[in-house]
Design a protein around this motif. Sequence first.
Motif, short mmCIF file in Angstrom:
data_model
loop_
_atom_site.label_atom_id
_atom_site.label_comp_id
_atom_site.label_asym_id
_atom_site.label_seq_id
_atom_site.Cartn_x
_atom_site.Cartn_y
_atom_site.Cartn_z
N ARG A 4 45.17 36.72 49.87
CA ARG A 4 46.32 37.16 49.01
C ARG A 4 45.53 37.79 47.97
O ARG A 4 46.41 38.38 47.15
CB ARG A 4 47.15 35.81 48.74
N ASP A 5 44.22 37.68 47.51
CA ASP A 5 43.72 38.24 46.40
C ASP A 5 42.85 39.29 47.04
O ASP A 5 41.88 39.63 46.03
CB ASP A 5 42.97 37.27 45.53
N THR A 8 42.82 42.90 44.72
CA THR A 8 43.40 42.93 43.27
C THR A 8 42.83 44.18 42.55
O THR A 8 43.70 44.60 41.92
CB THR A 8 42.88 41.48 42.57
N ALA A 9 41.55 44.22 42.46
CA ALA A 9 41.30 45.51 41.84
C ALA A 9 42.03 46.69 42.35
O ALA A 9 42.09 47.72 41.44
CB ALA A 9 39.53 45.45 41.99
N VAL A 11 44.63 47.06 44.00
CA VAL A 11 46.30 47.31 43.41
C VAL A 11 46.15 47.76 42.04
O VAL A 11 47.28 48.39 41.55
CB VAL A 11 46.88 45.88 43.74
N CYS A 12 45.35 46.95 41.06
CA CYS A 12 45.46 47.30 39.68
C CYS A 12 44.99 48.66 39.27
O CYS A 12 45.36 49.06 38.27
CB CYS A 12 44.86 46.31 38.84
N SER A 13 44.45 49.37 40.10
CA SER A 13 43.84 50.56 39.99
C SER A 13 44.95 51.85 40.43
O SER A 13 44.54 52.74 40.32
CB SER A 13 42.57 50.82 40.53
N LEU A 14 46.03 51.37 40.72
CA LEU A 14 47.01 52.13 41.31
C LEU A 14 48.12 52.35 40.11
O LEU A 14 48.54 51.23 39.64
CB LEU A 14 47.78 51.98 42.56
N PRO A 15 48.82 53.37 39.81
CA PRO A 15 50.12 53.59 38.92
C PRO A 15 50.97 52.44 39.41
O PRO A 15 51.15 52.63 40.79
CB PRO A 15 50.23 54.86 38.73
N GLN A 178 51.57 40.56 46.15
CA GLN A 178 51.28 41.24 45.01
C GLN A 178 49.71 41.98 45.12
O GLN A 178 49.45 43.12 44.71
CB GLN A 178 51.07 40.40 43.93
N PHE A 179 48.73 41.22 45.68
CA PHE A 179 47.60 41.88 45.50
C PHE A 179 46.94 41.70 46.94
O PHE A 179 45.52 41.72 47.26
CB PHE A 179 46.67 40.73 44.68
#
Lengths: 230, 148
Positions: A4-5, A8-9, A11-15, A178-179
């Motif tokens: 589930r994680d 993470t990096a 997903v957070c790097s996408l607008p 989410q991630f």
Amino acid sequence: MSDRDAYTALVCSLPNSERLFIAKKPPLSRLRLDSRLKALTVADAEVLARLEHVLSWNEYAVDITDAVALKRVRDALKVIRQPALRKIVHERMEMRTAMSALRLRRDGLAPPAGAFGFGRWARHIPAHWAESCFGLGAALPWLKEAQRLIESDDPLALERHLLDTSYLMLKRHAARHQFDFEAVAIYVLIWNIFDRWAQSDASAAARRFEFLAHAAMAQLGDIRFEGEPA
Amino acid sequence: MNELVMALGWLGIYAPMALGAVASAIGCAIAGQASIGAMTETDGGYGRFVGISAFPSTFVIYGIVIMFTLNREVTPENSPGLFGVGILAGIAMLYCGIWQGRACASAINAAKEKPEIFGLALAPAAIIEGFGVFAFVFALVISGGISG
């Protein structure tokens, strides 16, 4: 860390996907998106490719037959193991089945014999061919508006309505992821909707240009060139 | 039998420290990855992202304090108490640390595009910290009743 994680990096790097639709210019090009997606594992990249191969209209030839399209979906579902992504494929193919049936009915064709298309409503639709929304108004609430737009011959509004509906379906699934890989896959599918949205604007612009060009050409007959006899 | 009971006692003493370290490592790794991802998408505020990703590191500190509080001569009489308090406090730290890491990652993901919600986005992580503090404080309180 668990699956589930896993991304993470990435997903957070996408607008934020919602920004795709409100930005004046695309916040993320396909080239840049593909560059970010290199973080996927080989297996996940394969699943994503299959998913796009099935759901993206750009992947379909104009003259593809129903049998080939259905085989493509079934082959993809053998590779796609994630329940959320399988559900998305089912929902989208059921949507296409209903839309295809609406178009056939508009063209005055008789109900197909046996099962039609893909999914839960494959036998229901031919059996309820004459009913409004094939009797699926409650199960598929978006179908009523789609039927109205298809009957009023407004393809652009219909395209927007279908893109809106697909987007809302994806957002509903995105709320549970989410991630993880599903979050990445759903993001890419939303990006594809954004891309088609932008293309539909381009198509509208092209139609408008063609209309204006025709109008201008029609007036050419009234133009008298210098030295031309009246 | 006494050896097993005493081994459980030692396990109870060290568990908060070990599980706290695992919690902080996982939590910081999750939030840290989010901050790295956000840095590639934003043009500033990197320090804040890195700062948030260090939030879950507190759990290893709580674990160390609980370990020292529980640390005493291990006997068959006090081993069950040490085991119960230590293991449960450690599990509480573990879950708080991992979920705080996820909450921090979500905060980073949201705040990267809306810096104005930066403070509010940290509220879930702060609430989780509060639960971790509960487990920490009451582990200290309850350990006072263990003999030795």
